[in-house]
Design an enzyme around this catalytic site. Structure first.
Site, mmCIF file in Angstrom:
data_model
loop_
_atom_site.group_PDB
_atom_site.id
_atom_site.type_symbol
_atom_site.label_atom_id
_atom_site.label_comp_id
_atom_site.label_asym_id
_atom_site.label_seq_id
_atom_site.Cartn_x
_atom_site.Cartn_y
_atom_site.Cartn_z
ATOM 1 N N GLU A 1 -10.936 1.691 11.282
ATOM 2 C CA GLU A 1 -11.295 2.781 10.380
ATOM 3 C C GLU A 1 -12.219 2.222 9.311
ATOM 4 O OE1 GLU A 1 -7.646 5.882 10.813
ATOM 5 O OE2 GLU A 1 -7.405 4.381 9.248
ATOM 6 N N PRO B 1 0.252 15.615 6.931
ATOM 7 C CA PRO B 1 0.547 14.587 5.923
ATOM 8 C C PRO B 1 2.036 14.289 5.863
ATOM 9 C CG PRO B 1 0.099 16.709 4.859
ATOM 10 C CD PRO B 1 -0.065 16.926 6.339
ATOM 11 N N ALA B 2 2.388 13.146 5.313
ATOM 12 C CA ALA B 2 3.803 12.768 5.179
ATOM 13 C C ALA B 2 4.542 13.814 4.344
ATOM 14 C CB ALA B 2 3.893 11.418 4.488
ATOM 15 N N GLY C 1 1.035 4.388 10.066
ATOM 16 C CA GLY C 1 2.464 4.361 9.746
ATOM 17 C C GLY C 1 3.143 3.206 10.461
ATOM 18 N N GLU D 1 8.420 -6.718 7.798
ATOM 19 C CA GLU D 1 7.607 -6.233 6.681
ATOM 20 C C GLU D 1 8.555 -5.687 5.609
ATOM 21 O OE1 GLU D 1 5.251 -2.839 7.862
ATOM 22 O OE2 GLU D 1 3.631 -3.423 6.518
ATOM 23 N N TRP E 1 2.769 8.205 3.489
ATOM 24 C CA TRP E 1 2.993 8.549 2.082
ATOM 25 C C TRP E 1 2.450 7.490 1.126
ATOM 26 C CZ3 TRP E 1 5.546 4.437 0.264
ATOM 27 C CH2 TRP E 1 6.385 3.747 1.139
ATOM 28 N N ASN E 2 2.113 6.290 1.632
ATOM 29 C CA ASN E 2 1.768 5.232 0.666
ATOM 30 C C ASN E 2 0.368 5.387 0.070
ATOM 31 O OD1 ASN E 2 0.593 4.497 3.102
ATOM 32 N ND2 ASN E 2 0.984 2.309 2.852
ATOM 33 N N CYS F 1 0.309 -1.586 3.933
ATOM 34 C CA CYS F 1 0.368 -2.304 5.219
ATOM 35 C C CYS F 1 -0.296 -3.672 5.142
ATOM 36 C CB CYS F 1 -0.312 -1.498 6.313
ATOM 37 S SG CYS F 1 0.449 0.089 6.548
HETATM 38 C C1 SIN Z 1 -2.450 0.845 4.358
HETATM 39 O O1 SIN Z 1 -1.478 0.508 3.710
HETATM 40 O O2 SIN Z 1 -2.362 1.157 5.546
HETATM 41 C C2 SIN Z 1 -3.840 0.952 3.805
HETATM 42 C C3 SIN Z 1 -4.109 0.197 2.624
HETATM 43 C C4 SIN Z 1 -5.574 0.072 2.324
HETATM 44 O O3 SIN Z 1 -6.432 0.844 2.772
HETATM 45 O O4 SIN Z 1 -5.877 -0.860 1.623
#
Ligand code: SIN
Length: 494
Positions: A473, A190-191, A243, A396, A165-166, A299
């Protein structure tokens, strides 16, 4: 199904607010027995839309269609794939304002930040539309005089994607773009908090002429049954997930029976180190960007700031002053820097980390409490005097809290920074070239920002080491993760 008029009114093209799932080329408006779930605006709790609550049956239908369609798609030329992705990219950019509006409504991030994410997502489409023409194999000199050796790159097949969701736009973008460019098909989940962004992208994909059997979007309130269905279906060749580490572990266990290929982008606990030789103003800017992007729900967000003892007072004062000026509010408001957190559990975790830090001797320099804008809004926070026994040093936070730790020397800080089961991103600020190499080589993370707090781009490989994940990725490395290598030995050539 319910759709909020307030959101429709904000859109230039209200048809982008889609309440149907996309299953195997069909629009699906109902779950079994009419089951549905609501998507809320985290800023005010308003119901934005109700969507079909689908399960394993929908996943299996989508996978069967994808399985057939993928073979035909793989057989098309790189140029054909490229052209289709380019049209999708064009529509994505043309509709960026509406896509951002939908994102702000369901995710909460400030509108300008949402627009930035939409364009960041689009950049993956653009990059992989170009790369679709360059999925090269290899030739190897034969091991006998009468042999030649070819290395072919083939799409893995049908990919199951579970996205968070972020970043409701960019996270699906950086999975679906390389998947389609390499000739794969995708079934995405999707979330539950933010499915509207992915559905809007699916509307645009359909308009772009993509055969929609190649891209299903399964709407569901719970991830576990969808993960089960994906990992147990033998026609799913790979699972890609962004996630939590806990869910990543679960998918890995479930995928073990069929030795599923996995791409996992999991949790982080990023250190951010400021050496005495750094440009302190630049380091403060870097910390603001890296820590408070998406209200700290990223993340790769900085989780621990280590500042060398000689400059800790100066840095703390400058950071706290800048953070105290940040505007908190509804993402649609003017000049807002920090929107709401996604849910009550996030607010609780942030509060728990702050309370624990204070009990263990930390000082709240600014923030430290919820904001009057609403129950999910939290003031951006700086804590000085952080120590390694605090929860925030190991977990985290996923919220707008910056703890400042003090260190004395380089070897010590590298050891403390590496003292984590996570290894996603790390950042440091220094103007000493030799130190830049030593520290970049010493940090055990998949990505490092040197003198910058922003490292995310479609052209570079995003991913972690240790319990932060598997695979990459973005960039050509991101394409490799959707390809199998097949070696062909040609004999009898005399
Ligand atoms: C993420 O929070 O997993 C991705 C953040 C980003 O692509 O900068």
């Amino acid at each position: 199904m319910t759709v909020a008029q307030s959101l429709l009114d904000r859109l230039d093209d209200p048809t982008l607010l889609c309440t149907n799932a996309f299953i195997g080329g069909e629009h699906v408006s109902k779950g079994a027995d009419g089951a549905h779930f609501a998507v809320h605006n985290p800023a005010n709790g308003e119901v934005l839309a109700e969507l079909p609550d689908l399960g394993a049956e929908a996943v299996n239908t989508a996978v069967d269609s994808a399985y057939e369609a993928q073979r035909a798609w793989a057989a098309t030329t790189g140029t054909h794939k490229s052209d289709t992705l380019k049209v999708w990219h064009r529509l994505w950019v043309e509709n960026a304002d509406d896509l951002a509006t939908i994102m702000t409504a369901e995710q909460g991030k400030p509108l300008a930040e949402a627009k930035g994410e939409v364009l960041y997502g689009a950049s993956f489409l653009e990059w992989y539309s170009e790369e679709a023409k360059r999925i090269y194999g290899d030739t190897i000199p034969g091991h006998r005089e009468d042999t030649r050796i070819l290395v072919l790159k083939e799409p893995v097949g049908v990919v199951g994607a579970i996205t968070p969701w972020n970043f409701p736009n960019a996270m699906i973008a950086r999975k679906v773009a390389p998947a389609l460019a390499t000739g794969c098909a995708m079934v995405a989940k999707p979330a539950a908090e933010t499915p509207l962004s992915t559905l809007a992208l699916a509307v645009l994909a359909e308009r772009a002429g993509l055969p929609m059997e190649l891209f299903s979007v399964v709407t569901a309130s719970r991830g576990a049954p969808i993960g089960d269905a994906m990992t147990s279906n033998p026609r799913v060749a790979k699972i890609t997930f962004t996630g939590s580490t806990e869910v990543g572990r679960q998918l890995m266990r479930q995928g073990a029976d069929q030795i599923k290929k996995l791409g996992l982008e999991l949790g982080g606990n990023a250190p951010f180190i400021v050496f005495e030789d750094a440009d302190i103003d630049a380091a403060v800017q870097g910390a603001l960007q890296s820590k408070y992007r998406n209200a700290g729900q990223t993340c790769v967000c900085t989780n621990r700031i280590y500042v060398q003892s000689g400059i800790v007072k100066e840095f703390t004062k400058a950071l706290a002053t800048a953070v105290a000026e940040m505007q908190v509010g509804d993402g649609f408001g003017e000049n807002v820097d920090i929107g709401p957190l996604i849910n009550e559990a996030s607010v609780q975790k942030v509060s728990e980390h702050i309370e624990d830090a204070v009990v263990r001797g930390g000082t709240v320099e600014t923030g430290g409490e919820t904001h009057s804008a609403g129950p999910l809004f939290f003031k951006p926070t700086v804590i000085s005097g952080a120590t390694d026994d605090m929860l925030i040093a190991h977990e985290e936070t996923f919220g707008p809290v910056a703890p400042i730790f003090t260190f004395d020397n380089e070897a010590e800080v590298i050891e403390r920074a590496n003292d984590s089961e996570f290894g996603l991103a790390g950042y440091f600020f220094s103007r000493d070239v030799a130190r830049v190499f030593r520290v970049a080589e010493g940090l055990k993370t998949g990505m490092i920002g040197v003198n910058t707090g922003l490292i995310s781009t479609a052209v570079a490989p995003f991913g972690g080491v240790k319990q932060s994940g598997i695979g990459r990725e973005g960039s050509r490395y991101g394409a490799e993760d959707y390809l199998n290598i097949k070696y062909v030995c040609l004999g009898g050539i005399t």
